[in-house]
Structure formats: C-alpha cells, structure tokens
Design an enzyme around this catalytic site. Structure first.
Site, PDB file in Angstrom:
ATOM      1  N   GLY A   1       5.022   5.899  -6.778  1.00  0.00           N
ATOM      2  CA  GLY A   1       4.187   5.683  -5.717  1.00  0.00           C
ATOM      3  C   GLY A   1       4.894   5.541  -3.994  1.00  0.00           C
ATOM      4  N   ALA A   2       6.177   6.886  -4.334  1.00  0.00           N
ATOM      5  CA  ALA A   2       6.900   6.347  -2.953  1.00  0.00           C
ATOM      6  C   ALA A   2       6.913   7.208  -1.719  1.00  0.00           C
ATOM      7  CB  ALA A   2       8.825   6.919  -4.245  1.00  0.00           C
ATOM      8  N   ASN A   3       6.037   7.645  -1.747  1.00  0.00           N
ATOM      9  CA  ASN A   3       5.703   8.905  -0.781  1.00  0.00           C
ATOM     10  C   ASN A   3       4.832   7.887   0.639  1.00  0.00           C
ATOM     11  OD1 ASN A   3       3.594   8.590  -2.022  1.00  0.00           O
ATOM     12  ND2 ASN A   3       2.352   9.212  -0.274  1.00  0.00           N
TER      13      ASN A   3
ATOM     14  N   TYR B   1      -8.847  -5.842 -10.413  1.00  0.00           N
ATOM     15  CA  TYR B   1      -7.570  -5.339  -9.589  1.00  0.00           C
ATOM     16  C   TYR B   1      -7.168  -6.927  -9.913  1.00  0.00           C
ATOM     17  CZ  TYR B   1      -3.822  -5.811  -6.415  1.00  0.00           C
ATOM     18  OH  TYR B   1      -2.319  -5.542  -5.275  1.00  0.00           O
TER      19      TYR B   1
ATOM     20  N   SER C   1       1.104  -8.903  -8.706  1.00  0.00           N
ATOM     21  CA  SER C   1       0.862  -9.705  -7.098  1.00  0.00           C
ATOM     22  C   SER C   1       0.541 -11.037  -7.348  1.00  0.00           C
ATOM     23  CB  SER C   1      -0.292  -9.174  -6.677  1.00  0.00           C
ATOM     24  OG  SER C   1      -1.260  -9.355  -5.198  1.00  0.00           O
TER      25      SER C   1
ATOM     26  N   GLY D   1       4.190   3.066   2.152  1.00  0.00           N
ATOM     27  CA  GLY D   1       4.105   1.805   1.934  1.00  0.00           C
ATOM     28  C   GLY D   1       5.388   1.678   1.453  1.00  0.00           C
TER      29      GLY D   1
ATOM     30  N   GLY E   1       6.788   1.601  -1.848  1.00  0.00           N
ATOM     31  CA  GLY E   1       7.703   2.534  -2.505  1.00  0.00           C
ATOM     32  C   GLY E   1       8.478   3.204  -1.536  1.00  0.00           C
TER      33      GLY E   1
END
Length: 314
Positions: free
Chosen positions: A37-39, A181, A154, A41, A43
């Site tokens: 998920g590094a694209n 979540y 979280s 935020g 990440g």
C-alpha cells in the site's frame, strides 16, 4: 494466557524515545524493503523515508499506474509490483515472483470502515484485506526475509467489546464497519505475537513487530461508510491529526530501530494520537497468546498458507 514476549502491560507507562525522527534512520544502503500500500498516505511516506536513507524500496500496490506515479516522486531506488491483498491469487503471484533476499517486509496496506463487502475469496473485506492477505503474504515471503516483519495495527484494536469472533468472523447479521475494522486490527497484533513465537521456536533471527500511526491525516478515513463519522474524521484530519510523515514514524521506528521481537510502536504523545515514536501498550485481548495461536490456526485453514517448514537459523 498473556503474551510472554510483550514487556509492556495494560496500564503501564509508555516508554518514550524522545524526538526520534527520520534523521535517526541508519544508513539503509544495500537493504531491500517491501511496503504494501505504498502509493499513498502512510505507505508512501514510509517508502520515501526509507529510499532517502539508501534502501531499495518495492512499492507493493493494487494499482500499478498510481504506484508508478508515486515512485516517480521518490528520490532513490524503487520499483513497483502489483499486489491485491483482497485476492489470495494475487498474493501468491507476488510471492511466487519474489526471487531475491528481502530484509524487511512492512505490512502497511489496509482498508477502514467499509460498507459490508467480500474479498475475491469470500472473506469479509476488512478482515480479509487487513489480516488474511498480510498473513498469507508474510508466510509466503518469510523464507526470503532476513531481518523483520512490521505489521500496522491501530489504537482502535482497543475499542470496547473488540474480540476475535471465531463463531462469526464476517460478522454476518451484525456487521458494522467500525467493529469489523477493530477486529481486523486486533488480528494484526495477535498475528505479530504468534509470528514472533514461531520464529523464536524455529531458531530464526527474524523479528515480528507491530506499529500504529496514531491519528494521521490520510485517505483512509475518507472511505468511511458512515457519512457523519466520515465528516468528523475529515474534520479531525484537518485540525487535530498529524500528517502522513508524522504518522509513518512509528512504522519506521519499528522497521529500523534495535527493538525486541513482538514490540509495539506508536506515537508517544497524549492518548497516542501524535508525537515521537515510542514503545506503547496494547490491550489485554491483544496480549492473549492462546487466542493468537487459535487465530493462526484458523488463518491457515482459510488461506491454505502456513508457517514455512524451513527458515534460515541463527
């Protein structure tokens, strides 16, 4: 049974590392990191900081077009590979194509407070993406990992009433986005706990650690299924939260600092919402090693992926 590795206890004071920042990241030249998920935020902020320290960073993303655009803005050594954590076939393809050493795996990607939906394999979307996808990815890549695995949880793992619903993991008939979540984030911590136990039993030098960002202003909160809660989240992002760079600090701390296995890093400020990274407490539910083992067994059954039979030893 409480976690035997976890040195923090409920109600204990936070152990701070004052003012730790990206300037404290050691030289990472010659080291390879995978960041899911590094694209965008957290990440993206994590990938940027690691590349700036000399690491080669693999952006593992669902949308490679967005990933390539993100990588183009990162000075340093990067590459983009496709990974959809909501599809175990994609997870297996990513891991199957990996053919070189990997120093650190950072399980960063996640979805939050979505309307009820299913992954490609029929799992509840938040549990399937946040926990099961990373569970399978980690075990498939583990023979290549030489240093550590960092998984993002979280502070909401502490939400009242949160537990692993073994009788109804998908929360069928009682689904709420927030409950799903919180369950997935509790699963992330229990996964880290049991992974560390298994690594130690195998004589592996690899460590499993967890982190949480506090309240960081990212795109994640903007997808909340509840319109009122989404508006409140966006208000908080603007006026209360730290930015993504600040939110990434606990992840970076867990990824490069000399910390014991099963450590949990988060912001050291008030209510763990922001501030320099520190070792922080976890809930009693997240310290239960018996539940962690049961969750591992269930996750193996659901994903058909287990702990590797052979790993490099100390």
């Amino acid at each position: 049974m409480r976690d035997p590795h976890h040195r923090r206890r409920v109600g204990a004071r936070t152990t701070k590392t004052p003012e730790w920042s990206t300037a404290d990241i050691p030289d990472q030249a010659g080291r390879t990191f995978v960041v899911t998920g590094a694209n965008s935020g957290l990440g993206l902020a994590t990938a940027r900081a690691l590349a700036a320290a000399g690491a080669h960073v693999v952006l593992a993303v669902r949308d490679t077009t967005r990933g390539a655009a993100a990588a183009a803005g990162i000075p340093g050594s990067t590459e983009v590979r496709r990974l959809d954590l909501a599809d175990l076939a994609s997870v297996r393809a990513f891991a199957g194509a990996w053919d070189r050493p990997l120093d650190v795996l950072i399980n960063n990607a996640g979805v939050m407070n979505l309307p009820e939906s299913r992954t490609a394999d029929g799992f509840e979307m938040q549990f399937g993406t946040n926990h099961l996808g990373h569970f399978a990815l980690t075990n498939l890549l583990l023979p290549h990992v030489s240093d550590r695995v960092v998984t993002l949880s979280s502070g909401l793992h502490r939400a009242r009433g949160t537990r692993i619903r073994f009788d109804n993991l998908a929360l069928d008939g009682e689904y709420t986005p927030a409950a799903a979540y919180s369950q997935s984030k509790l699963a992330n911590l229990l996964f880290t706990l049991e992974l560390q136990r298994r690594l130690e039993d195998a004589g592996s030098p690899v460590r499993a650690l967890a982190a949480h960002p506090g309240w960081a202003a990212t795109e994640l909160q903007g997808h909340d299924a509840n319109g009122v809660r989404r508006a409140l989240m966006l208000f908080g992002n603007r006026f209360l939260a730290q930015d993504a760079d600040g939110g990434a600090l606990p992840t970076l701390y867990a990824a490069v600092a000399d910390l014991p296995g099963a450590s949990y890093a988060g912001p050291g400020g008030r209510l763990e919402l922001r501030g320099a990274p520190a070792l922080v407490d976890r809930s009693a539910a997240a310290s239960d090693s018996d539940v962690a083992r049961r969750l591992w067994d269930v996750s193996e059954q659901l994903t058909a992926v287990g702990f590797p039979a052979a790993l490099p030893r100390r």
